[in-house]
Design an enzyme around this catalytic site. Sequence first.
Site: not given
Length: 384
Positions: A204, A240, A268, A288, A328
Amino acid sequence: MRVRVSSKGATRLLAHHPWVYRSDVLEGPDQPGLYPVVSSRGVMGLALYNPNSEISVRVFSFKDAGRPQEVLLENLRQALRRRKEAIAQEPQGAFRLVHAEGDLVPALILDYYAGHGVMQVGSAALEPLTPELVQVIRAEIPLQSLLAKNEQKTRSLEGLPLEVKPLLGPVPDTVMVREGSIVYRVDLMGGQKTGAFIDQRDNRIRLQAYRGETALDVFSYHGSFALHLARNFKQVTAVDSSAAALQRAGENAQANGLSNITFREANAFEFLREEERRKAQYDLIVLDPPAFAKGRRDIERAYAAYKEINLRAMKLLPSGGLLATASCSHHLSEPLFYQMLAEAASDAHRTVRVVEKRGQGWDHPVLLNVPETQYLKFALLEIL
């Protein structure tokens, strides 16, 4: 007492991978605890052991030296001492103090938020040592409070209760954390994980090097990427699906005096498709997403989902535009991640240059012998 493993389990340990599965344990105590691990080759190390867990053995030392509890607590001390300088330099910051296997303290996560600690214990062998863990933490790190946030589902696999309870001092519901030039509020009690996603901290901050007219932060959560981008982009859109997350993102924007972020509650995938239909363009886009692949069986579906959002994002960027994209999901390996990006670029009919290959922060250490410790992939891409 000791744990005896099969030749297959011994082979894993000889390669210094710390896990042995229950099927490769030949014999061991009936109760969870800290024990030496042996095989036909001799002593293999010291480990957390739970006969009822799928991962029955979690080695924290590949040496047969010292009492297991003392060795484990010394590993904890060393992990904390490696973070002391960072805390001294930024006491209001957020850092991971202990990263489980990455710090040779299996099943323990400990995060620091501006003087407050949040701890997660994920092993029945480690749980009884909580008072000793707290004692070491207090001796090494100045904390105003320490919270046990033991609500992760994996605890059920260890036969442990899901609970949240204070271990030290009065624990505040929220705390304000500084990250580079911005601040944001962390919900210690109710936030995801230990409160925030600090593994992306350095990524970030890295994006503050870029400037432009418009930026888009997809899967924004509490707006952490958007806050950094809003310093140097005239208009930022944060997307979001959670209204509650966007409300906190808006509060974070106000705390930083930022009025150039637009918040959109939307799915999204649908949002990116709609932006493509209306031929929208952004100078920089951040993707992300959460972990689409929770296990190996999810890989095919997750691969398609990652490709979908990256393909759509590439179509929304002009020549010279930047895509900052992450995964992730541990099970989506780095080679698969970049293969997916290459396929997305091909299907989007775009020429894409890799500007930087990045990953999780330095305080989330990776063991080369343990690929599971390297889970976060982060790519900075330029559209040519």
